[in-house]
Design a protein around this motif. Structure first.
Motif, PDB file in Angstrom:
ATOM      1  N   SER A  69      15.758  51.492  -1.168  1.00  0.00           N
ATOM      2  CA  SER A  69      15.820  52.064  -2.632  1.00  0.00           C
ATOM      3  C   SER A  69      14.514  52.059  -3.273  1.00  0.00           C
ATOM      4  O   SER A  69      13.658  51.484  -2.974  1.00  0.00           O
ATOM      5  CB  SER A  69      16.945  51.350  -3.051  1.00  0.00           C
ATOM      6  OG  SER A  69      16.519  49.955  -3.336  1.00  0.00           O
ATOM      7  N   ILE A  70      14.654  52.728  -4.323  1.00  0.00           N
ATOM      8  CA  ILE A  70      13.267  52.646  -5.200  1.00  0.00           C
ATOM      9  C   ILE A  70      13.345  51.310  -5.964  1.00  0.00           C
ATOM     10  O   ILE A  70      12.216  50.897  -5.898  1.00  0.00           O
ATOM     11  CB  ILE A  70      13.661  53.700  -6.325  1.00  0.00           C
ATOM     12  CG1 ILE A  70      13.351  54.938  -5.746  1.00  0.00           C
ATOM     13  CG2 ILE A  70      12.587  53.314  -7.282  1.00  0.00           C
ATOM     14  CD1 ILE A  70      13.716  56.186  -6.826  1.00  0.00           C
ATOM     15  N   SER A  71      14.396  50.851  -6.092  1.00  0.00           N
ATOM     16  CA  SER A  71      14.415  49.392  -6.749  1.00  0.00           C
ATOM     17  C   SER A  71      13.845  48.203  -5.757  1.00  0.00           C
ATOM     18  O   SER A  71      12.955  47.464  -6.098  1.00  0.00           O
ATOM     19  CB  SER A  71      15.816  48.785  -7.299  1.00  0.00           C
ATOM     20  OG  SER A  71      16.553  48.655  -6.457  1.00  0.00           O
ATOM     21  N   PHE A  72      14.209  48.527  -4.675  1.00  0.00           N
ATOM     22  CA  PHE A  72      13.758  47.431  -3.276  1.00  0.00           C
ATOM     23  C   PHE A  72      12.049  47.782  -3.388  1.00  0.00           C
ATOM     24  O   PHE A  72      11.585  46.618  -3.314  1.00  0.00           O
ATOM     25  CB  PHE A  72      14.328  47.736  -2.110  1.00  0.00           C
ATOM     26  CG  PHE A  72      13.765  46.822  -0.976  1.00  0.00           C
ATOM     27  CD1 PHE A  72      14.062  45.837  -0.814  1.00  0.00           C
ATOM     28  CD2 PHE A  72      12.683  47.303  -0.151  1.00  0.00           C
ATOM     29  CE1 PHE A  72      13.589  44.836   0.148  1.00  0.00           C
ATOM     30  CE2 PHE A  72      12.121  46.575   0.956  1.00  0.00           C
ATOM     31  CZ  PHE A  72      12.613  45.407   1.150  1.00  0.00           C
ATOM     32  N   ILE A  73      11.604  49.019  -3.186  1.00  0.00           N
ATOM     33  CA  ILE A  73      10.301  49.280  -3.218  1.00  0.00           C
ATOM     34  C   ILE A  73       9.492  48.507  -4.286  1.00  0.00           C
ATOM     35  O   ILE A  73       8.376  47.991  -4.052  1.00  0.00           O
ATOM     36  CB  ILE A  73      10.019  50.951  -2.975  1.00  0.00           C
ATOM     37  CG1 ILE A  73      10.578  51.332  -1.615  1.00  0.00           C
ATOM     38  CG2 ILE A  73       8.439  51.206  -2.919  1.00  0.00           C
ATOM     39  CD1 ILE A  73      10.563  52.875  -1.525  1.00  0.00           C
ATOM     40  N   ILE A  74       9.613  48.944  -5.395  1.00  0.00           N
ATOM     41  CA  ILE A  74       8.965  48.442  -6.620  1.00  0.00           C
ATOM     42  C   ILE A  74       8.987  46.893  -6.692  1.00  0.00           C
ATOM     43  O   ILE A  74       8.212  46.357  -6.915  1.00  0.00           O
ATOM     44  CB  ILE A  74       9.676  49.048  -8.007  1.00  0.00           C
ATOM     45  CG1 ILE A  74       9.534  50.719  -7.933  1.00  0.00           C
ATOM     46  CG2 ILE A  74       8.874  48.619  -9.073  1.00  0.00           C
ATOM     47  CD1 ILE A  74       8.350  51.379  -7.774  1.00  0.00           C
ATOM     48  N   LYS A  75      10.283  46.351  -6.562  1.00  0.00           N
ATOM     49  CA  LYS A  75      10.245  44.901  -6.525  1.00  0.00           C
ATOM     50  C   LYS A  75       9.262  44.375  -5.601  1.00  0.00           C
ATOM     51  O   LYS A  75       8.611  43.442  -5.816  1.00  0.00           O
ATOM     52  CB  LYS A  75      11.799  44.388  -6.158  1.00  0.00           C
ATOM     53  CG  LYS A  75      11.983  42.957  -6.040  1.00  0.00           C
ATOM     54  CD  LYS A  75      13.276  42.556  -5.882  1.00  0.00           C
ATOM     55  CE  LYS A  75      13.481  40.792  -5.712  1.00  0.00           C
ATOM     56  NZ  LYS A  75      14.950  40.492  -5.331  1.00  0.00           N
ATOM     57  N   GLN A  76       9.211  44.954  -4.157  1.00  0.00           N
ATOM     58  CA  GLN A  76       8.354  44.201  -3.254  1.00  0.00           C
ATOM     59  C   GLN A  76       6.998  44.579  -3.589  1.00  0.00           C
ATOM     60  O   GLN A  76       6.130  43.573  -3.407  1.00  0.00           O
ATOM     61  CB  GLN A  76       8.715  45.024  -2.007  1.00  0.00           C
ATOM     62  CG  GLN A  76       7.870  44.694  -0.751  1.00  0.00           C
ATOM     63  CD  GLN A  76       8.152  43.250  -0.248  1.00  0.00           C
ATOM     64  OE1 GLN A  76       9.152  42.975  -0.716  1.00  0.00           O
ATOM     65  NE2 GLN A  76       7.160  42.488   0.295  1.00  0.00           N
ATOM     66  N   ILE A  77       6.596  45.636  -4.023  1.00  0.00           N
ATOM     67  CA  ILE A  77       5.271  45.925  -4.629  1.00  0.00           C
ATOM     68  C   ILE A  77       4.895  44.789  -5.570  1.00  0.00           C
ATOM     69  O   ILE A  77       3.796  44.485  -5.499  1.00  0.00           O
ATOM     70  CB  ILE A  77       5.180  47.500  -5.155  1.00  0.00           C
ATOM     71  CG1 ILE A  77       5.111  48.386  -3.851  1.00  0.00           C
ATOM     72  CG2 ILE A  77       3.836  47.498  -5.949  1.00  0.00           C
ATOM     73  CD1 ILE A  77       5.233  49.950  -4.279  1.00  0.00           C
ATOM     74  N   SER A  80       4.849  41.151  -4.058  1.00  0.00           N
ATOM     75  CA  SER A  80       3.539  40.960  -3.264  1.00  0.00           C
ATOM     76  C   SER A  80       2.309  40.960  -3.978  1.00  0.00           C
ATOM     77  O   SER A  80       1.068  40.428  -3.617  1.00  0.00           O
ATOM     78  CB  SER A  80       3.926  41.876  -2.174  1.00  0.00           C
ATOM     79  OG  SER A  80       3.375  43.234  -2.378  1.00  0.00           O
ATOM     80  N   SER A  81       1.886  42.021  -4.906  1.00  0.00           N
ATOM     81  CA  SER A  81       0.865  42.064  -5.426  1.00  0.00           C
ATOM     82  C   SER A  81       0.398  41.147  -6.239  1.00  0.00           C
ATOM     83  O   SER A  81      -0.717  40.813  -6.560  1.00  0.00           O
ATOM     84  CB  SER A  81       0.835  43.605  -6.254  1.00  0.00           C
ATOM     85  OG  SER A  81       1.581  43.732  -7.278  1.00  0.00           O
ATOM     86  N   SER A  82       1.272  40.564  -7.241  1.00  0.00           N
ATOM     87  CA  SER A  82       0.882  39.605  -8.153  1.00  0.00           C
ATOM     88  C   SER A  82       0.487  38.270  -7.207  1.00  0.00           C
ATOM     89  O   SER A  82      -0.253  37.670  -7.516  1.00  0.00           O
ATOM     90  CB  SER A  82       2.144  39.329  -9.208  1.00  0.00           C
ATOM     91  OG  SER A  82       2.854  38.894  -8.561  1.00  0.00           O
ATOM     92  N   ARG A  83       1.358  37.979  -6.178  1.00  0.00           N
ATOM     93  CA  ARG A  83       1.116  36.882  -5.247  1.00  0.00           C
ATOM     94  C   ARG A  83      -0.650  37.073  -4.809  1.00  0.00           C
ATOM     95  O   ARG A  83      -1.254  36.187  -4.829  1.00  0.00           O
ATOM     96  CB  ARG A  83       2.101  36.699  -4.195  1.00  0.00           C
ATOM     97  CG  ARG A  83       3.284  36.168  -4.801  1.00  0.00           C
ATOM     98  CD  ARG A  83       4.221  35.622  -3.320  1.00  0.00           C
ATOM     99  NE  ARG A  83       4.631  36.867  -2.570  1.00  0.00           N
ATOM    100  CZ  ARG A  83       5.712  37.565  -2.755  1.00  0.00           C
ATOM    101  NH1 ARG A  83       6.334  37.405  -3.813  1.00  0.00           N
ATOM    102  NH2 ARG A  83       5.670  38.763  -2.041  1.00  0.00           N
TER     103      ARG A  83
END
Length: 133
Positions: A69-77, A80-83
């Motif tokens: 889902s779009i929400s899963f993709i954005i949450k993952q991005i 992971s990017s801030s970490r």
């Protein structure tokens, strides 16, 4: 195409901002941040078309796969990017994303127009890149 096959062509223009719209994305962080986001999209079988950042936000155009889902993709991005940035670059202030995002469906016919809009964010919003002092 055989009807037992699936064809998914869904393009998304997503935008998300830094917490409190702080101008966190400095020129030296832009490339590693964008490359990391691209790698995360590839891990999820999504194809990046273009990504660009302003000091306080990311614009990203990509195709999504049928299993996420779009929400899963954005949450993952975002997670992971801030970490990645905080661990690898130890910035003086931690990169944090604002809660929420905007996501817009893009027709195949409008891909070039959205691509140009994202590519020229700095010009559209009147910002000068470090290269254009």
């Amino acid at each position: 195409m055989n009807m037992s096959d699936s064809l998914i062509q869904i393009y998304v223009h997503a935008v998300w901002t830094t917490k409190n719209r702080e101008p966190f994305i400095l020129p030296e962080l832009k490339d590693p941040l964008c490359k990391h986001i691209q790698a995360e999209l590839e891990k999820m079988n999504c194809q990046l078309i273009i990504i660009n950042s302003m000091p306080n936000r990311i614009h990203c155009l990509f195709s999504i796969c049928s299993t996420k889902s779009i929400s899963f993709i954005i949450k993952q991005i975002k997670g992971s990017s801030s970490r990645y940035i905080n661990l690898q670059y130890s910035p003086p202030n931690k990169l944090e994303w604002q809660i929420g995002y905007a996501a817009f469906s893009v027709s195949k016919l409008a891909l070039n127009k959205v691509y140009e809009y994202i590519k020229f964010q700095h010009d559209i919003h009147g910002f000068k890149s470090m290269d254009n002092k």
